[in-house]
Design a protein around this motif. Structure first.
Motif, PDB file in Angstrom:
ATOM      1  N   VAL A  72      -5.285  -3.306   4.514  1.00 19.19           N
ATOM      2  CA  VAL A  72      -6.602  -3.452   5.142  1.00 19.19           C
ATOM      3  C   VAL A  72      -7.340  -2.115   5.173  1.00 19.19           C
ATOM      4  CG1 VAL A  72      -7.795  -3.995   7.297  1.00 19.19           C
ATOM      5  CG2 VAL A  72      -5.903  -5.433   6.528  1.00 19.19           C
ATOM      6  N   ILE A  73      -6.653  -1.067   5.627  1.00 11.85           N
ATOM      7  CA  ILE A  73      -7.299   0.247   5.752  1.00 11.85           C
ATOM      8  C   ILE A  73      -7.681   0.798   4.381  1.00 11.85           C
ATOM      9  CG2 ILE A  73      -6.927   2.638   6.452  1.00 11.85           C
ATOM     10  CD1 ILE A  73      -5.132   1.531   8.706  1.00 11.85           C
ATOM     11  N   GLU A  74      -6.777   0.692   3.408  1.00 11.49           N
ATOM     12  CA  GLU A  74      -7.087   1.217   2.073  1.00 11.49           C
ATOM     13  C   GLU A  74      -8.222   0.431   1.418  1.00 11.49           C
ATOM     14  OE1 GLU A  74      -4.947   2.134  -2.239  1.00 11.49           O
ATOM     15  OE2 GLU A  74      -3.737   1.519  -0.512  1.00 11.49           O
ATOM     16  N   THR A  75      -8.246  -0.883   1.617  1.00 13.31           N
ATOM     17  CA  THR A  75      -9.322  -1.703   1.047  1.00 13.31           C
ATOM     18  C   THR A  75     -10.676  -1.293   1.622  1.00 13.31           C
ATOM     19  OG1 THR A  75      -7.822  -3.574   0.726  1.00 13.31           O
ATOM     20  CG2 THR A  75     -10.187  -4.047   0.761  1.00 13.31           C
ATOM     21  N   ILE A  76     -10.726  -1.107   2.937  1.00 11.10           N
ATOM     22  CA  ILE A  76     -11.980  -0.689   3.580  1.00 11.10           C
ATOM     23  C   ILE A  76     -12.402   0.692   3.091  1.00 11.10           C
ATOM     24  CG2 ILE A  76     -13.046  -0.085   5.787  1.00 11.10           C
ATOM     25  CD1 ILE A  76     -11.322  -2.256   7.081  1.00 11.10           C
ATOM     26  N   PHE A  77     -11.439   1.622   3.018  1.00 10.48           N
ATOM     27  CA  PHE A  77     -11.750   2.983   2.592  1.00 10.48           C
ATOM     28  C   PHE A  77     -12.286   3.002   1.157  1.00 10.48           C
ATOM     29  CE2 PHE A  77     -10.532   6.971   0.529  1.00 10.48           C
ATOM     30  CZ  PHE A  77     -11.117   7.891   1.380  1.00 10.48           C
ATOM     31  N   CYS A  78     -11.608   2.296   0.261  1.00  7.58           N
ATOM     32  CA  CYS A  78     -12.049   2.267  -1.142  1.00  7.58           C
ATOM     33  C   CYS A  78     -13.384   1.543  -1.283  1.00  7.58           C
ATOM     34  CB  CYS A  78     -10.985   1.600  -2.009  1.00  7.58           C
ATOM     35  SG  CYS A  78      -9.446   2.544  -2.146  1.00  7.58           S
ATOM     36  N   TRP A  79     -13.620   0.555  -0.473  1.00 14.58           N
ATOM     37  CA  TRP A  79     -14.903  -0.151  -0.489  1.00 14.58           C
ATOM     38  C   TRP A  79     -16.034   0.782  -0.089  1.00 14.58           C
ATOM     39  CZ3 TRP A  79     -16.912  -3.718   3.876  1.00 14.58           C
ATOM     40  CH2 TRP A  79     -18.107  -4.333   3.465  1.00 14.58           C
ATOM     41  N   ILE A  80     -15.801   1.582   0.955  1.00 18.03           N
ATOM     42  CA  ILE A  80     -16.819   2.546   1.394  1.00 18.03           C
ATOM     43  C   ILE A  80     -17.025   3.629   0.333  1.00 18.03           C
ATOM     44  CG2 ILE A  80     -17.358   4.315   3.117  1.00 18.03           C
ATOM     45  CD1 ILE A  80     -15.860   2.607   5.169  1.00 18.03           C
ATOM     46  N   ALA A  81     -15.916   4.100  -0.270  1.00 12.81           N
ATOM     47  CA  ALA A  81     -16.004   5.200  -1.235  1.00 12.81           C
ATOM     48  C   ALA A  81     -16.633   4.775  -2.557  1.00 12.81           C
ATOM     49  CB  ALA A  81     -14.613   5.781  -1.482  1.00 12.81           C
ATOM     50  N   SER A  82     -16.304   3.560  -3.040  1.00 17.80           N
ATOM     51  CA  SER A  82     -16.774   3.128  -4.358  1.00 17.80           C
ATOM     52  C   SER A  82     -17.902   2.111  -4.309  1.00 17.80           C
ATOM     53  CB  SER A  82     -15.603   2.539  -5.155  1.00 17.80           C
ATOM     54  OG  SER A  82     -15.114   1.362  -4.533  1.00 17.80           O
ATOM     55  N   GLY A  83     -18.090   1.481  -3.165  1.00 16.26           N
ATOM     56  CA  GLY A  83     -19.141   0.484  -3.036  1.00 16.26           C
ATOM     57  C   GLY A  83     -18.766  -0.879  -3.577  1.00 16.26           C
ATOM     58  N   ARG A  84     -17.471  -1.087  -3.912  1.00 14.70           N
ATOM     59  CA  ARG A  84     -17.038  -2.398  -4.399  1.00 14.70           C
ATOM     60  C   ARG A  84     -15.643  -2.709  -3.870  1.00 14.70           C
ATOM     61  NH1 ARG A  84     -13.587  -2.032  -8.791  1.00 14.70           N
ATOM     62  NH2 ARG A  84     -13.306   0.059  -9.655  1.00 14.70           N
ATOM     63  N   LEU A  85     -15.397  -4.001  -3.694  1.00 19.10           N
ATOM     64  CA  LEU A  85     -14.087  -4.437  -3.217  1.00 19.10           C
ATOM     65  C   LEU A  85     -13.096  -4.480  -4.372  1.00 19.10           C
ATOM     66  CD1 LEU A  85     -15.047  -7.352  -0.777  1.00 19.10           C
ATOM     67  CD2 LEU A  85     -14.041  -5.137  -0.162  1.00 19.10           C
ATOM     68  N   SER A  86     -11.861  -4.086  -4.109  1.00 15.69           N
ATOM     69  CA  SER A  86     -10.821  -4.113  -5.133  1.00 15.69           C
ATOM     70  C   SER A  86      -9.493  -4.481  -4.477  1.00 15.69           C
ATOM     71  CB  SER A  86     -10.699  -2.755  -5.835  1.00 15.69           C
ATOM     72  OG  SER A  86     -10.434  -1.728  -4.895  1.00 15.69           O
ATOM     73  N   GLN A  87      -8.587  -4.999  -5.280  1.00 14.78           N
ATOM     74  CA  GLN A  87      -7.288  -5.392  -4.758  1.00 14.78           C
ATOM     75  C   GLN A  87      -6.410  -4.167  -4.587  1.00 14.78           C
ATOM     76  OE1 GLN A  87      -4.461  -7.452  -7.292  1.00 14.78           O
ATOM     77  NE2 GLN A  87      -4.211  -9.055  -5.750  1.00 14.78           N
ATOM     78  N   ARG A  88      -5.827  -4.013  -3.387  1.00 13.72           N
ATOM     79  CA  ARG A  88      -5.035  -2.822  -3.094  1.00 13.72           C
ATOM     80  C   ARG A  88      -3.591  -3.159  -2.735  1.00 13.72           C
ATOM     81  NH1 ARG A  88      -7.878   0.480  -5.537  1.00 13.72           N
ATOM     82  NH2 ARG A  88      -6.485   2.052  -4.651  1.00 13.72           N
ATOM     83  N   THR A  89      -3.125  -4.333  -3.130  1.00 12.08           N
ATOM     84  CA  THR A  89      -1.781  -4.744  -2.728  1.00 12.08           C
ATOM     85  C   THR A  89      -0.695  -4.163  -3.623  1.00 12.08           C
ATOM     86  OG1 THR A  89      -2.027  -6.766  -4.028  1.00 12.08           O
ATOM     87  CG2 THR A  89      -2.584  -6.877  -1.699  1.00 12.08           C
ATOM     88  N   GLY A  90      -0.994  -3.951  -4.896  1.00  9.88           N
ATOM     89  CA  GLY A  90      -0.005  -3.386  -5.795  1.00  9.88           C
ATOM     90  C   GLY A  90       0.897  -4.424  -6.423  1.00  9.88           C
ATOM     91  N   LEU A  91       2.200  -4.292  -6.243  1.00 12.44           N
ATOM     92  CA  LEU A  91       3.180  -5.075  -6.983  1.00 12.44           C
ATOM     93  C   LEU A  91       3.096  -6.572  -6.684  1.00 12.44           C
ATOM     94  CD1 LEU A  91       5.593  -4.810  -8.944  1.00 12.44           C
ATOM     95  CD2 LEU A  91       7.078  -4.615  -6.930  1.00 12.44           C
TER      96      LEU A  91
END
Length: 230
Positions: A72-91
């Motif tokens: 949750v935290i990484e998704t929000i952070f990357c969304w703020i930094a890049s302006g787009r949602l991305s999957q951050r779950t990995g494996l």
């Protein structure tokens, strides 16, 4: 029926009712006592510390809680930094990132279970080292044995083969301070409120969901554009 007999019957009914109430109260006290004894066993150790009663169920709960919170935290952070949602779950496919879960358990065992509390500055540097070492190990293993790269720090300064970098190490340090120095107290209160049955049921449900998620990831690997790096 005489008045005396009616009074005798009423008295008998009242006595029976009082006996039933006494039995119910005794059973309730026994359940509360058993619950208190279970809590005492779980909280055996250093007073006021979340590491009390260290056991598999608690570590399991810590693992899944931080797997989810990390995503949750990484998704929000990357969304703020890049302006787009991305999957951050990995494996895996579900909302579980294994690095955060394993890292949280290691922080918890190595830093949170000590009798003598570590200064937040020490927690920061130790967490940075532990998290960076774990990220390097998992990143190298996935790359060498499965030819998978779920992150690549090649574009960041002070990186090592794209597996780790100073930027990520600082993030692990901050996460360790928040986890060990800030979240312990509320987690202690939350853990005390959960009955043993609730803990077992919650862990069982999470285990089943995680097992299904891992099985799906083995059959349909979580890879592709926006997920893995070439």
């Amino acid at each position: 029926m005489t008045t005396q007999e009616r009074f005798a019957r009423r008295r008998k009914k009242l006595e029976e009712k009082l006996t039933r109430l006494d039995l119910q109260e005794a059973r309730t006290l026994q359940r509360e006592q058993a619950h208190d004894e279970q809590i005492a066993r779980d909280l055996a150790g250093v007073p006021g510390h979340f590491a009390h009663g260290l056991n598999f169920y608690k570590l399991f709960w810590v693992f899944f809680l931080c797997c989810f919170l990390g995503v949750v935290i990484e998704t929000i952070f990357c969304w703020i930094a890049s302006g787009r949602l991305s999957q951050r779950t990995g494996l895996v496919w579900g909302p579980f990132n294994l690095i955060y879960g394993i890292g949280a358990v290691l922080f918890y065992l190595l830093l949170g279970c000590r009798r003598k509390k570590i200064h937040p500055a020490g927690v920061f540097f130790l967490s940075a080292g532990i998290g960076t070492g774990l990220e390097l190990l998992i990143g190298w293993f996935l790359d060498i044995f499965w030819n998978l790269r779920y992150w690549d720090y090649s574009g960041y300064p002070f990186h090592f083969h794209g597996y780790i970098c100073l930027y990520a190490a600082v993030g692990f340090g901050i996460a360790g301070v928040l986890w060990i120095c800030v979240l312990e107290a509320p987690l202690t209160r939350l853990w005390k409120r959960l009955t043993p049955k609730v803990r077992l049921g919650l862990n069982t449900l999470l285990l089943l969901l995680f097992a299904a998620d891992c099985a799906a990831a083995l059959i349909f690997p979580n890879r592709g554009a926006g997920i893995t790096f070439p």
